[in-house]
Design a protein around this motif. Structure first.
Motif, mmCIF file in Angstrom:
data_model
loop_
_atom_site.group_PDB
_atom_site.id
_atom_site.type_symbol
_atom_site.label_atom_id
_atom_site.label_comp_id
_atom_site.label_asym_id
_atom_site.label_seq_id
_atom_site.Cartn_x
_atom_site.Cartn_y
_atom_site.Cartn_z
ATOM 1 N N GLY A 46 -5.176 -1.645 -5.739
ATOM 2 C CA GLY A 46 -6.429 -0.897 -5.686
ATOM 3 C C GLY A 46 -7.224 -0.919 -6.970
ATOM 4 O O GLY A 46 -7.520 0.142 -7.541
ATOM 5 N N TYR A 47 -7.613 -2.109 -7.410
ATOM 6 C CA TYR A 47 -8.389 -2.230 -8.637
ATOM 7 C C TYR A 47 -9.832 -2.600 -8.321
ATOM 8 O O TYR A 47 -10.094 -3.446 -7.469
ATOM 9 N N LEU B 250 0.815 -1.212 0.000
ATOM 10 C CA LEU B 250 0.000 0.000 0.000
ATOM 11 C C LEU B 250 0.848 1.261 0.000
ATOM 12 O O LEU B 250 0.480 2.273 -0.601
ATOM 13 N N LYS B 251 1.999 1.220 0.674
ATOM 14 C CA LYS B 251 2.917 2.359 0.600
ATOM 15 C C LYS B 251 3.354 2.592 -0.844
ATOM 16 O O LYS B 251 3.379 3.735 -1.332
ATOM 17 N N THR C 24 2.996 5.590 -5.977
ATOM 18 C CA THR C 24 2.841 5.527 -7.434
ATOM 19 C C THR C 24 1.581 6.241 -7.902
ATOM 20 O O THR C 24 1.605 6.985 -8.894
ATOM 21 N N HIS C 25 0.478 6.031 -7.190
ATOM 22 C CA HIS C 25 -0.821 6.495 -7.686
ATOM 23 C C HIS C 25 -1.297 7.806 -7.064
ATOM 24 O O HIS C 25 -2.138 8.489 -7.657
ATOM 25 N N ALA D 57 -11.435 0.007 -12.911
ATOM 26 C CA ALA D 57 -11.285 1.282 -12.217
ATOM 27 C C ALA D 57 -10.134 1.205 -11.224
ATOM 28 O O ALA D 57 -9.766 0.128 -10.742
ATOM 29 N N LEU D 58 -9.578 2.357 -10.891
ATOM 30 C CA LEU D 58 -8.504 2.454 -9.915
ATOM 31 C C LEU D 58 -9.007 3.186 -8.678
ATOM 32 O O LEU D 58 -9.639 4.232 -8.786
#
Length: 801
Positions: A397-398, A372-373, A378-379, A409-410
């Motif tokens: 996170g899809y 998650l970090k 990145t996102h 979706a993201l």
């Protein structure tokens, strides 16, 4: 077995050390203890079948936390096996049929029962009986049959289905099916390549044998094995079905556990130990609504443990995944977890004393902290963790629901087009808050120390995302008001989440002696958060200032852009009440929150509706009763007590989230210890309901309450730790005697609304009005259910016609 798995499996039993009374005619207060006829009270909620459950959507649930099964009466008896670790598609380990039991299910005297106290599904008819259970220590499903014709050859079949493929083996008395695969570029359940794949190997494995005479295993095509046998001379036989965890390699484990000895009644003792230390409720009302809610809660607690999961939760989208009867069909991406649909289950478990059933939930998020970090860097181009509301099991996170969305979706993505959870930022804060509450209930410092980094990283992300405005306050934008408003300014979810998160993380850091600079940042940020947004109660489109409270025409808005289009049916204005608890009855915003509830835009709109729980915290007993009824009437669509997400219009998958809301609401209405630490007794208990209830609070303590004719009659605090408790006087305006056993410790003066009680571990404290010259606890007993139950359109069990 990993250390996490050992803790999840063993702690559930090992922490339970108190023994409850089993006599049928006990009094609740005896020898300084509050006693309950545990088997009698639990059996009141058994599910009774007066006709066979022939359809898959009538299946009864069995489980041991890792292996689950749906059991129904097609072809005699049909059982679908389910596991949470056959990822990413949660493929079923197989379906078993036992045709000889058609003699039983076709009999005029058929009777069936899901026996909650013993963890068994029991059927009888035509001189036959069948009892099915899952072993607690090994993933073996056992069916014991009596009354079969000893001279007639029978068979049992274990099968898979197209387009599945299987390796198959049938030698001697054992048949086995197995398959392994890699979570990679292969096509997913919707015919598309699932994104965010882990590269890990998963698999499904199942084996079957029969303990009887002349047992022979054979293959039946490429996807089935059959066990032929003769019943014993006394007409009995035992079917054993094993489905352990499997991630490739030889299938030898299944043969070993099928041939291992099974301890007599081990499963029953496991369930007895569980129920003896669970917070029970016996409820009564003249219209039968209270009894029905008692039944739903008991089923929910049974299901919570039967499908709790191992490394990951058994339920992933509010569904009863381990009880599925739909083969490999899933309504939602089975590789992803929807946090919104898990929150009610976590709350219900804590109040019922099932904190250890929450461990797979916390493990899911903790094991993905590093992933998650990386996702957040990145996102979202920020440090800390932005936690996807819909998170794949490996921390990606899809939202992969191609039947509902044109493309993948993201979640937690700064560049995504506006979407349901593209910029839902509050999920990490809520997970952190549940970590803190889990610690408070259990007192487990090792747990807090292990999970504190999660809390800190969730706080760091929101600190970095909130930016100072011209008004000197911190603002989040663009941000979603969960799924309801997209890319708005200062959603109420963010404001409530930051208030709750920064306070809890500061307390956790101080408890552990860590992160003084971070604490300083959070305390400074708390002073700069904007007030909750207000809108007009009539249209809920205008922004209003705080002075609108004076005229009582305002409610809490979803964001600082109340006119933004609503994309979902969530009551975002009530999030500060629950789960974030930034508004309680001591808050100057309490009346505003009560108005917000009365004018909420989507009353009882879907099966996970939190209306009854929020009504309880807002001390609205009539609304607790009415919303519990409406929620059940509209959505509890299956005879096993489970719900349908969209109610009676679309009945397919079993959902457990509605039962969790019922459980959590009943607990909050009877006993509530909020984040402020104050214990409130019967703060929103429906006036026409009698209750004998037990609810867990902080420090592994339990509060026992009896209510008769709308009045609290007795309160017992079973102290699980040495601490100081703040209690609101359950008898407003009356003096209260506080006793340990038969010894009066002190009397609370009549004018004192809140008093402190210093407890010692393992001591039980009785609270009673000082005006009482004598008192008696009503016996807390029960008898096994004999009939199905009905409430409006809903029912539990099956009636004869």
């Amino acid at each position: 077995m990993s250390g996490m798995r050992r803790r999840a499996c063993l702690a559930l039993i090992c922490v339970f050390t108190v023994v409850a009374g089993h006599a049928q005619n006990t009094t609740a207060w005896r020898d300084g203890r509050f006693e309950v006829d545990v088997p009698g009270v639990v059996s009141r909620s058994d599910i009774v079948l007066l006709r066979p459950n022939l359809q898959p959507d009538q299946a009864m649930p069995l489980g041991n936390g890792r292996l689950g099964a749906a059991v129904w009466s097609a072809d005699g008896m049909t059982l679908q096996l389910n596991r949470a670790d056959t990822l990413p598609d949660r493929l079923s380990p197989g379906e078993v049929t036992i045709p000889v039991l058609q003699t039983l299910t076709r009999a005029a005297d058929y009777r069936g029962r899901l026996d909650l106290y013993n963890g068994e599904f029991v059927e009888s008819g035509g001189g036959m009986t069948a009892k099915a259970h899952i072993e607690p220590d090994s993933d073996v499903l056992v069916i014991d049959v009596t009354g079969a014709d000893p001279g007639k050859r029978s068979h049992v079949t274990l099968q898979w289905w197209a387009p599945r493929t299987a390796q198959i083996d049938a030698h001697g008395a054992v048949g086995v099916l197995w398959q392994s695969w890699k979570d990679d570029h292969r096509q997913g359940q919707h015919g598309d390549t699932p994104p965010g794949f882990s590269g890990r190997t998963f698999g499904a494995l199942a084996g079957v044998t029969v303990q009887a005479r002349d047992v022979r295993a054979s293959t039946d095509g490429k996807l089935a094995v059959t066990i032929d046998f003769m019943p014993r001379q006394d007409g009995s036989f035992r079917v054993l079905i094993a489905s352990p965890a499997y991630a490739g390699g030889a299938p030898d484990t299944v043969k070993k556990i099928l041939t291992a000895d099974i301890a007599p009644a081990r499963h029953a003792q496991w369930w007895h130990d569980f129920w003896a230390h669970t917070g029970l409720m016996r409820l009564q009302s003249a219209d039968g609504v209270a009894q029905y809610m008692e039944n739903l809660r008991a089923i929910n607690l049974y299901a919570a443990v039967a499908e709790r999961g191992d490394d990951h939760p058994g339920s992933q989208a509010g569904m009863g995944d381990l009880f599925s009867s739909r083969r490999d069909q899933h309504a939602w991406d089975p590789a992803a977890f929807w946090h919104w649909n898990l929150r009610g289950q976590i709350a219900a478990n804590l109040g019922a004393g099932l904190a250890n059933a929450n461990l797979p939930y916390f493990h899911l998020y903790l094991e993905n902290l590093d992933a998650l970090k990386q996702w957040t860097r990145t996102h979202m181009q920020r440090d800390g963790i932005c936690v996807p509301e819909t998170m794949r099991f490996n921390g990606q996170g899809y939202e992969f629901e191609t039947w509902a969305t044109p493309q993948t979706a993201l979640d937690c993505d700064a560049q995504s087009e506006p979407f349901y959870n593209a910029r839902t930022l509050s999920t990490g804060a809520e997970v952190a808050l549940w970590i803190w509450r889990q610690y408070r209930v259990t007192g487990d410092t090792a747990f807090l120390r292990e999970h504190y980094p999660w809390m800190a990283e969730a706080a760091r992300f929101l600190l970095s995302y909130a930016k100072p405005g011209d008004d000197g306050l911190l603002h989040t934008a663009p941000s979603n008001a969960h799924e309801t408003q997209w890319d708005v300014r200062d959603p109420t979810t963010d404001l409530a989440a930051m208030r709750a998160l920064f306070a809890a993380t500061s307390d956790a850091a101080k408890q552990l002696g860590q992160d003084a600079p971070l604490v300083e940042q959070m305390q400074a940020a708390l002073k700069k958060l904007p007030p909750l947004p207000r809108t007009d109660a009539a249209t809920q489109k205008q922004m209003l200032a705080a002075n609108a409270d004076v005229s009582g025409t305002d409610v809490i808005a979803a964001s600082y852009q109340p006119a933004a289009e609503a994309q979902n049916i969530e009551n975002i204005g009530l999030e500060p009440v629950w789960p974030y608890e930034t508004i309680n009855d001591a808050s100057p915003l309490f009346a505003l929150a009560q108005r917000t509830f009365q004018r909420r835009p989507h009353p009882v709109a879907i099966d996970w509706s939190f209306d009854p729980l929020q009504a309880a915290l807002l001390q609205k007993p009539d609304d607790v009763a009415s919303t519990l009824y409406a929620l059940t009437d509209r959505f509890q669509a299956f005879p096993n007590g489970f719900a349908s997400l969209f109610g009676w219009k679309r009945r397919a998958d079993f959902y457990v989230e509605q039962g969790a809301v019922v459980s959590a609401a009943l607990q909050a209405a009877l006993v509530w210890q909020g984040d402020d630490g104050l214990i409130r007794i019967a703060q929103a208990w429906p006036k026409d309901w009698d209750a004998d209830g037990q609810v867990y609070i902080d420090g592994q303590s339990r509060v026992d309450v009896q209510v008769r004719h709308g009045q609290v009659t007795n309160v017992v605090i079973e102290a699980g730790s040495t601490s100081s408790l703040d209690i609101r006087n359950p008898w407003s305006g009356e003096a209260v005697d506080v006793m340990a056993g038969t010894t009066r410790l002190f009397t609370v003066p009549a004018g004192k609304a809140i008093f402190a009680l210093s407890t010692k571990q393992s001591v039980n404290y009785l609270l009673r009005p000082a005006s009482m010259k004598s008192w008696a606890f009503a016996p807390v007993t029960g008898m096994p259910a004999q009939q199905p139950k009905r409430l409006g359109r809903a029912s539990i069990g099956l009636f004869a016609h």
